[in-house]
Design an enzyme around this catalytic site. Structure first.
Site, PDB file in Angstrom:
ATOM      1  CB  ALA A 124      -0.939  -0.021   1.198  1.00  0.00           C
ATOM      2  N   PRO A 128      -4.789   8.387  -3.435  1.00  0.00           N
ATOM      3  CG  PRO A 128      -6.900   8.660  -2.460  1.00  0.00           C
ATOM      4  CD  PRO A 128      -5.486   8.267  -2.141  1.00  0.00           C
ATOM      5  N   GLY A 131       0.549   8.802  -6.989  1.00  0.00           N
ATOM      6  CA  GLY A 131       0.788   7.514  -7.630  1.00  0.00           C
ATOM      7  C   GLY A 131       2.225   7.439  -8.121  1.00  0.00           C
ATOM      8  CB  ILE A 157      -4.532  -1.626  -1.850  1.00  0.00           C
ATOM      9  CG1 ILE A 157      -4.210  -0.153  -1.519  1.00  0.00           C
ATOM     10  CG2 ILE A 157      -3.627  -2.597  -1.088  1.00  0.00           C
ATOM     11  CD1 ILE A 157      -2.907   0.399  -2.089  1.00  0.00           C
ATOM     12  CG  ASP A 239      14.686  -0.811  -8.168  1.00  0.00           C
ATOM     13  OD1 ASP A 239      14.047  -0.065  -8.932  1.00  0.00           O
ATOM     14  OD2 ASP A 239      15.684  -0.439  -7.517  1.00  0.00           O
ATOM     15  NE  ARG A 242       9.144   0.154 -11.010  1.00  0.00           N
ATOM     16  CZ  ARG A 242       9.592   1.297 -10.526  1.00  0.00           C
ATOM     17  NH1 ARG A 242      10.877   1.589 -10.598  1.00  0.00           N
ATOM     18  NH2 ARG A 242       8.758   2.152  -9.957  1.00  0.00           N
ATOM     19  N   GLY A 338      -9.481 -11.583 -36.050  1.00  0.00           N
ATOM     20  CA  GLY A 338     -10.577 -10.897 -36.745  1.00  0.00           C
ATOM     21  C   GLY A 338     -11.745 -10.649 -35.798  1.00  0.00           C
ATOM     22  CD  GLU A 362       4.577  -4.191  -8.841  1.00  0.00           C
ATOM     23  OE1 GLU A 362       5.799  -4.374  -8.948  1.00  0.00           O
ATOM     24  OE2 GLU A 362       3.805  -4.979  -8.268  1.00  0.00           O
ATOM     25  CD  GLU A 366       3.950   7.474 -19.546  1.00  0.00           C
ATOM     26  OE1 GLU A 366       3.654   6.664 -18.644  1.00  0.00           O
ATOM     27  OE2 GLU A 366       3.464   7.419 -20.682  1.00  0.00           O
TER      28      GLU A 366
HETATM   29  N1  COS Z   1      16.797   2.027  -4.712  1.00  0.00           N
HETATM   30  C1  COS Z   1      17.202   2.583  -3.542  1.00  0.00           C
HETATM   31  N2  COS Z   1      17.075   3.915  -3.285  1.00  0.00           N
HETATM   32  C2  COS Z   1      16.511   4.685  -4.224  1.00  0.00           C
HETATM   33  C3  COS Z   1      16.069   4.155  -5.463  1.00  0.00           C
HETATM   34  C4  COS Z   1      16.242   2.771  -5.678  1.00  0.00           C
HETATM   35  N3  COS Z   1      15.851   2.194  -6.823  1.00  0.00           N
HETATM   36  N4  COS Z   1      15.545   5.159  -6.202  1.00  0.00           N
HETATM   37  C5  COS Z   1      15.660   6.276  -5.482  1.00  0.00           C
HETATM   38  N5  COS Z   1      16.234   5.992  -4.288  1.00  0.00           N
HETATM   39  C6  COS Z   1      16.584   6.927  -3.204  1.00  0.00           C
HETATM   40  C7  COS Z   1      17.461   8.047  -3.748  1.00  0.00           C
HETATM   41  O1  COS Z   1      18.818   7.673  -3.709  1.00  0.00           O
HETATM   42  C8  COS Z   1      17.140   9.181  -2.810  1.00  0.00           C
HETATM   43  O2  COS Z   1      17.881   9.009  -1.619  1.00  0.00           O
HETATM   44  P1  COS Z   1      18.456  10.280  -0.771  1.00  0.00           P
HETATM   45  O3  COS Z   1      17.236  10.957  -0.199  1.00  0.00           O
HETATM   46  O4  COS Z   1      19.321   9.654   0.279  1.00  0.00           O
HETATM   47  O5  COS Z   1      19.193  11.142  -1.752  1.00  0.00           O
HETATM   48  C9  COS Z   1      15.668   8.968  -2.485  1.00  0.00           C
HETATM   49  O6  COS Z   1      15.387   7.582  -2.758  1.00  0.00           O
HETATM   50  C10 COS Z   1      14.751   9.829  -3.321  1.00  0.00           C
HETATM   51  O7  COS Z   1      15.016   9.525  -4.671  1.00  0.00           O
HETATM   52  P2  COS Z   1      14.627  10.483  -5.882  1.00  0.00           P
HETATM   53  O8  COS Z   1      15.042  11.882  -5.542  1.00  0.00           O
HETATM   54  O9  COS Z   1      15.139   9.865  -7.137  1.00  0.00           O
HETATM   55  O10 COS Z   1      13.021  10.421  -5.834  1.00  0.00           O
HETATM   56  P3  COS Z   1      11.972  11.058  -6.802  1.00  0.00           P
HETATM   57  O11 COS Z   1      10.895  11.635  -5.961  1.00  0.00           O
HETATM   58  O12 COS Z   1      12.615  11.903  -7.836  1.00  0.00           O
HETATM   59  O13 COS Z   1      11.298   9.767  -7.488  1.00  0.00           O
HETATM   60  C11 COS Z   1      10.850   8.057  -9.104  1.00  0.00           C
HETATM   61  C12 COS Z   1      11.876   8.969  -8.422  1.00  0.00           C
HETATM   62  C13 COS Z   1       9.940   8.800 -10.065  1.00  0.00           C
HETATM   63  C14 COS Z   1      11.670   7.044  -9.878  1.00  0.00           C
HETATM   64  C15 COS Z   1      10.003   7.336  -8.029  1.00  0.00           C
HETATM   65  O14 COS Z   1       9.153   8.231  -7.375  1.00  0.00           O
HETATM   66  C16 COS Z   1       9.125   6.215  -8.586  1.00  0.00           C
HETATM   67  O15 COS Z   1       9.610   5.098  -8.819  1.00  0.00           O
HETATM   68  N6  COS Z   1       7.838   6.496  -8.776  1.00  0.00           N
HETATM   69  C17 COS Z   1       6.877   5.473  -9.201  1.00  0.00           C
HETATM   70  C18 COS Z   1       6.274   4.818  -8.021  1.00  0.00           C
HETATM   71  C19 COS Z   1       5.531   3.600  -8.421  1.00  0.00           C
HETATM   72  O16 COS Z   1       6.043   2.712  -9.094  1.00  0.00           O
HETATM   73  N7  COS Z   1       4.276   3.529  -7.972  1.00  0.00           N
HETATM   74  C20 COS Z   1       3.457   2.396  -8.212  1.00  0.00           C
HETATM   75  C21 COS Z   1       3.118   1.843  -6.887  1.00  0.00           C
HETATM   76  S1  COS Z   1       2.719   0.178  -6.906  1.00  0.00           S
HETATM   77  S2  COS Z   1       1.194   0.004  -8.087  1.00  0.00           S
END
Ligand code: COS
Length: 378
Positions: A124, A128, A131, A157, A239, A242, A338, A362, A366
């Site tokens: 979770a 809203p 995301g 969720i 990670d 995915r 078809g 996940e 984008e």
């Molecule tokens: N593994 C470990 N740490 C990570 C990481 C990873 N893959 N990605 C980022 N971090 C850490 C960064 O190192 C950073 O640490 P510090 O605060 O110590 O510098 C912190 O997390 C914040 O990272 P960042 O600044 O890159 O965060 P952003 O807000 O820019 O977000 C994205 C980056 C867009 C990649 C992230 O928000 C994301 O993955 N969003 C999608 C979420 C998602 O998949 N939602 C679906 C939910 S399940 S249906």
């Protein structure tokens, strides 16, 4: 480069394939049509060790590794994508707890997820209004004595109505810890006081999976991992998640391709099977090529994770390519079928609906591109 599967990987793949063919596939249409949560199938998956494939054996899991998990996920998704997503999220939750939990947390929750005492686990994170940007979440947690109390709302969720345990993220930081830095991760048990389950969503696909909003109203939780260290836990979990969704997309697309091949051999037009027309052959050739490319990307990401190497960008490439490939391949499968492809009676229609969400959940395509671009730019 050796792509041969180890004995364990081949065994897990075969076990999942047998169960998927014999037990899951015959029920997939009914699960979709009736929006039926497949309780008995999930129990069967747990008995085969497939609800905690990459959780150590010492915690009740199979300890079979990430490649095995990806292969099993492909097989289950090939039969029923709704069952596959439920399995994927449960596996992800088991891994998060195994990685970040205390001994007590691991011993209770990993075991119950693995042995089927919990029918599923939930993740979770989304809200809203948060995301793709979970750093913008609003749910809060405050400490009351030894306990943590959560207030807020979560959205979309998976398995929320049935989960034995959920990992839930909430803000714990003060004003100085805005954004991603002031977030912690919690364990909330199914049925916890103050946890309200909303009405199941009426979805385009994956209609046999359960997707609900949650309301947390003074809900009790236990801290998982470090205080204010929750955002990294979410990113690390996603990670790995995915790779699971890539594999789900590959499984769905493989089913769509196989049905297209069968249909192209049987269906006649202008006096011969449509598979003898170059228009169909080229489509099938493109579908197969993209499918194999997606599989190789998934295997690379899974192998890197299994070897303990950095795999974040490779997991995103795999998820981006596999999910978009699945939508294209399933769309082509409908075209090959078809008019029949547009009918509920034929699985091609379900595959297209099921594949569509893989480019969204996940991490949208984008978001995957953000992760890949950041790693490419250095
Ligand atoms: N593994 C470990 N740490 C990570 C990481 C990873 N893959 N990605 C980022 N971090 C850490 C960064 O190192 C950073 O640490 P510090 O605060 O110590 O510098 C912190 O997390 C914040 O990272 P960042 O600044 O890159 O965060 P952003 O807000 O820019 O977000 C994205 C980056 C867009 C990649 C992230 O928000 C994301 O993955 N969003 C999608 C979420 C998602 O998949 N939602 C679906 C939910 S399940 S249906």
């Amino acid at each position: 480069m050796d792509l041969t599967l180890s004995e364990t990987q081949a065994m897990v793949q075969q076990t999942a394939r047998d169960f998927a063919t014999r037990v899951i596939a015959p029920k997939a249409h009914e699960i979709d049509e009736e929006e039926r949560f497949p309780f008995e199938i999930l129990k069967g998956l747990a008995e085969l060790g497939l609800m905690a494939v990459n959780v150590p054996e010492s915690l009740g899991g199979s300890g079979a590794g990430v490649v095995s998990y990806a292969l099993a996920m492909q097989e289950v998704a090939h039969a029923c994508a709704s069952t596959a997503v439920t399995m994927a999220v449960s596996n992800m939750v088991g891994e998060v707890i195994a990685h970040f939990g205390t001994d007590a947390q691991k011993n209770v929750h990993c075991r119950k997820l693995a042995n089927g005492d919990y029918v599923a686990g939930s993740f979770a994170l989304s809200e809203p209004e948060a995301g793709s940007d979970p750093g913008g979440m609003r749910t809060t947690a405050r400490q009351e004595g030894d306990a943590w109390v959560l207030d807020g709302a979560k959205q979309w969720i998976t398995s929320g109505a049935h989960a034995g345990v959920m990992v839930v993220w909430a803000r714990t930081g003060g004003l100085e810890l805005k954004g991603t830095r002031g977030i912690s991760c919690f364990l909330v048990e199914g049925g916890a006081k103050g946890l309200k389950i909303g009405r199941a969503e009426d979805k385009m696909g994956l209609r046999g999976s359960n997707t609900v909003p949650l309301e947390l109203d003074g809900c009790r939780g236990e801290l998982l991992g470090q205080l204010n260290g929750g955002f990294k836990i979410a990113m690390m979990a996603l990670d790995g998640g995915r790779i699971g969704i890539s594999s789900q997309a590959i499984g769905i697309a493989r089913a769509a391709l196989e049905e297209s091949v069968r249909y192209a051999k049987e269906r006649k037009a202008f006096g011969k099977p449509i598979g003898e027309f170059q228009a169909m052959q080229w489509k099938l050739a493109d579908m197969k090529t993209q499918l194999d490319a997606a599989h190789l990307l998934a295997m690379r990401a899974a192998s890197l994770k299994e070897a303990g190497k950095n795999f974040s960008s490779e997991a995103s490439m795999s998820k981006l390519f596999a999910s978009e490939m699945a939508v294209r391949v399933c769309n082509d499968a409908v075209q090959i079928h078809g008019g029949y492809g547009y009918m509920r009676e034929f699985p091609a229609e379900r595959h297209l609906r099921d594949a569509r969400v893989t480019t969204i959940y996940e991490g949208t395509s984008e978001v995957q591109r953000i992760v890949i671009a950041r790693s490419t730019l250095g």
